[in-house]
Each structure stands twice: as structure tokens, then as C-alpha cells.
Design an enzyme around this catalytic site. Structure first.
Site, PDB file in Angstrom:
ATOM      1  N   LYS A 115     -20.674  18.579  40.149  1.00 22.36           N
ATOM      2  CA  LYS A 115     -21.810  18.136  40.970  1.00 22.36           C
ATOM      3  C   LYS A 115     -21.337  17.424  42.233  1.00 22.36           C
ATOM      4  CE  LYS A 115     -25.516  17.948  37.575  1.00 22.36           C
ATOM      5  NZ  LYS A 115     -26.492  17.095  36.877  1.00 22.36           N
ATOM      6  N   LYS A 197     -23.685  32.625  33.534  1.00 17.85           N
ATOM      7  CA  LYS A 197     -24.884  32.058  32.914  1.00 17.85           C
ATOM      8  C   LYS A 197     -26.078  32.196  33.861  1.00 17.85           C
ATOM      9  CE  LYS A 197     -26.578  27.588  31.457  1.00 17.85           C
ATOM     10  NZ  LYS A 197     -26.317  26.160  31.369  1.00 17.85           N
ATOM     11  N   LYS A 200     -30.625  28.580  37.770  1.00 12.65           N
ATOM     12  CA  LYS A 200     -31.529  28.548  38.918  1.00 12.65           C
ATOM     13  C   LYS A 200     -30.780  28.371  40.234  1.00 12.65           C
ATOM     14  CE  LYS A 200     -32.480  23.741  38.082  1.00 12.65           C
ATOM     15  NZ  LYS A 200     -33.223  22.928  37.163  1.00 12.65           N
TER      16      LYS A 200
END
Ligand code: TRP
Length: 333
Positions: A115, A197, A200
């Protein structure tokens, strides 16, 4: 333990749209688990603000996630269903647990590193502290089990480490939670890049199916799904990732075993197969979407669920926090 049932804890962040992967990996299991366990489910809005949110969207996504939980069949009578920021004990325990967590440990967390790379302009303390808040979530409820996917495994490990550390310094205070690792359908791949995976944040949105997608959108996305040139519907994730991913989706959305799914599509072409998978998904989502919309129109009911959830969660969390405060030497009135 609460009564004779073990306590299970989980939470979902109210960020944006959930994908069918989130549904399979989390929300669908929440319903399946609620009879066997005493379940505590949170909407993790305090975690959500570790990346910048638009306030109006955060508010809207909070109710939308609550309505989704309910529409999927989470029963607020059986479970404790609440909004994280309604229970101040989360922030309070997180502060105490911060003093039992090392900076180095947090710097090494995979999700923090990922992140930080993605939000390089906003590497805030909350982002780094995210796992400690998660530990507070889990430990406040004397949780026995946490259902975890691969991406949350490290967070559960650090939660266990922190719990053991605290228990060793004082005396047994926290239940040390175990992970339960969900089996089939735990990982849904992107329709265009099936070995990745479904997420979004994916660049090409045509590979990502959202729980809020309407039938036409769902069908269009499945029609474009990547397969291979063998023209045989067979489960073989190594060599046929696209077809295998579609088979997994079909299997979970229809509740059919993988073996039966393969039989069903024996000798049928990919075009046909992709339509059937799209339809299975659309058919399954339609009633959930309708119920979610109905609930979103009934704000008074949603508020009453949150109010009740907050009261029950606060009672449970308050007991643990008070134990902790006593042990660490906070003078109490
Ligand atoms: N971090 C989790 C996620 O993004 C959400 C979460 C917050 C959570 N607190 C939790 C999950 C406690 C399990 C237990 O998916």
C-alpha cells in the site's frame, strides 16, 4: 466462548464496490458460519480511512455494505453486526496494543509495503498501524476463530503475537485466535487475467465482476472472458486457468460439485459455457440486489440494526478493555 459456541470475528471495509470474489471469499461464508459460531461482524470504516476517502462515498458505502450483509442473509438476531466507529473501544485498545508492537514488525508487513508503494503520497501512520487496529478488533471480542484468506494471514499472525506478548507480560487476558482457512472458491481470478486475483484495483474493469453489476453487464463480461484454444471444459488450473476459473465460479454460484459441473459441459463449446456461467452469476445476484435496494430505502431499519449492534458490541468490548486497563495500571473510578 459465548454460551457453548466459539466466537468468530470478521470485518469488511466499506470501500467501493465489492466484487464477486469478495462475495465468495467473505460475505457468503459469513452466512454459512452464523449457526455454528457466535459471530461478530463489523464494517471496518476506521480501517477504510487509512487511504483517503470521499466522505459522502464512505457514508454511502457503509449503509450499502450493511444492506448487503443483510440481503445475503446475515441475521442481526444471531450475530452482532455493527459499525467499527460506533464502538470507541477499538481505538482505545489499539492505543494500548501499540505499546506492545514494534515499529520494525509493522515496517515488514507485506500489505503495508504494497500500500505504501501504491499510495506513495500518503504513507500515513494509520496505514502502518492498520494491523494493530485489526488486532484490537479481534482481541476485544475474545475471538476464538477468524476466517482468513491468504491476504489476511499475516495480520492474524501478528494479532496472535501481540496477544501472547500481552498475556505473558501480565496474565492471560486475551484469547489467542486461530485462523480458519476457507477451502473452495477462496480465490476467484480476473476474467481476463485468470491467474491474477479478481480485484477492484485491476486496470481492465472488464475482467472484474461487481456485486452491483446488472445482468447485461455481467453477461458482457463473461462473454469476453479469456479461455484457451483446446475447446474442452475441464478443470485444470495449471494449464487451463481461464476455463478453470469459470468452472470454479459456476460451481460456487450454483452449488454444484466440480465433477458435476464438468459433466454438465461435456462436449459443449466455450460460447455456450460462458453464457451459462454468466447466467448463473446473474441469477444468483438478482434477488440479493433487489433485497439490498429494498433495505437501502428503509433507513430507519438500517439505523436500528446499527444501534442494536453497537450496544451489543460495546458491552462485549467494554469487558475486555476494562480488564486491560486494570492490568496495565490505569486508575479506574
Ligand atoms: N483488513 C480486513 C480486510 O481488508 C478487514 C478487517 C478489519 C478485518 N478488521 C478485521 C478482517 C478483523 C478480519 C478481522 O479484508
Amino acid at each position: 466462548m459465548q454460551g457453548d459456541k466459539k466466537i468468530l470475528y470478521s470485518a469488511v471495509q466499506p470501500t467501493n464496490n465489492l466484487t464477486i470474489g469478495n462475495y465468495i471469499g467473505a460475505v457468503k461464508n459469513f452466512v454459512a458460519l452464523q449457526d455454528e459460531y457466535s459471530c461478530v461482524y463489523a464494517i471496518a470504516n476506521m480501517h477504510a480511512i487509512t487511504v483517503r476517502q470521499t466522505p459522502a462515498d464512505l457514508r454511502k458505502n457503509t449503509l450499502s455494505l450493511l444492506a448487503l450483509y443483510l440481503a445475503c442473509g446475515v441475521d442481526p438476531q444471531k450475530c452482532v453486526l455493527y459499525l467499527q466507529s460506533h464502538v470507541p473501544a477499538h481505538a482505545e485498545l489499539a492505543w494500548v496494543l501499540n505499546t506492545f508492537t514494534y515499529v520494525g514488525e509493522m515496517e515488514r508487513m507485506t500489505q503495508f509495503k504494497d500500500k505504501s508503494a501504491k499510495h506513495a503520497d500518503n504513507i500515513n501512520m494509520g496505514l502502518m498501524d492498520y494491523p494493530v487496529l485489526m488486532a484490537a478488533d479481534i482481541l476485544l471480542y475474545q475471538t476464538d476463530v477468524v476466517p482468513v484468506g491468504v491476504d489476511q494471514r499475516q495480520h492474524l499472525e501478528i494479532t496472535r503475537d501481540i496477544a501472547v506478548r500481552f498475556n505473558n507480560v501480565y496474565s492471560p487476558t486475551f484469547t489467542v485466535p486461530e485462523g480458519i482457512y476457507m477451502k473452495v472458491g477462496a480465490k476467484i481470478g480476473d476474467l481476463l487475467e485468470p491467474s491474477k486475483k479478481m480485484s477492484k484495483s485491476s486496470e481492465n474493469q472488464n475482467g472484474v465482476v461487481y456485486l452491483s453489476d446488472d445482468r447485461d453487464t455481467i453477461m458482457r463480461k463473461f462473454k469476453r472472458a479469456v479461455t484457451d484454444s483446446e475447446a474442452c471444459v475441464r478443470y485444470d488450473p495449471e494449464n487451463k486457468p481461464g476455463v478453470s476459473n469459470l468452472l470454479s465460479i459456476y460451481s460456487v454460484f450454483t452449488g454444484t460439485s466440480m465433477e458435476d459441473c464438468q459433466k454438465q459441459f461435456e462436449g459443449r463449446g466455450y460460447g455456450d459455457f460462458k453464457l451459462a456461467v454468466g447466467e448463473a452469476v446473474a441469477d444468483r445476484l438478482a434477488p440479493i440486489q433487489a433485497e439490498q435496494a429494498r433495505l437501502l430505502a428503509d433507513k430507519a431499519y438500517l439505523d436500528s440494526v446499527l444501534k442494536d449492534g453497537a450496544a451489543r458490541a460495546s458491552a462485549m468490548a467494554g469487558r475486555t478493555l476494562s480488564k486491560v486497563y486494570k492490568k496495565i495500571g490505569f486508575y479506574q473510578l
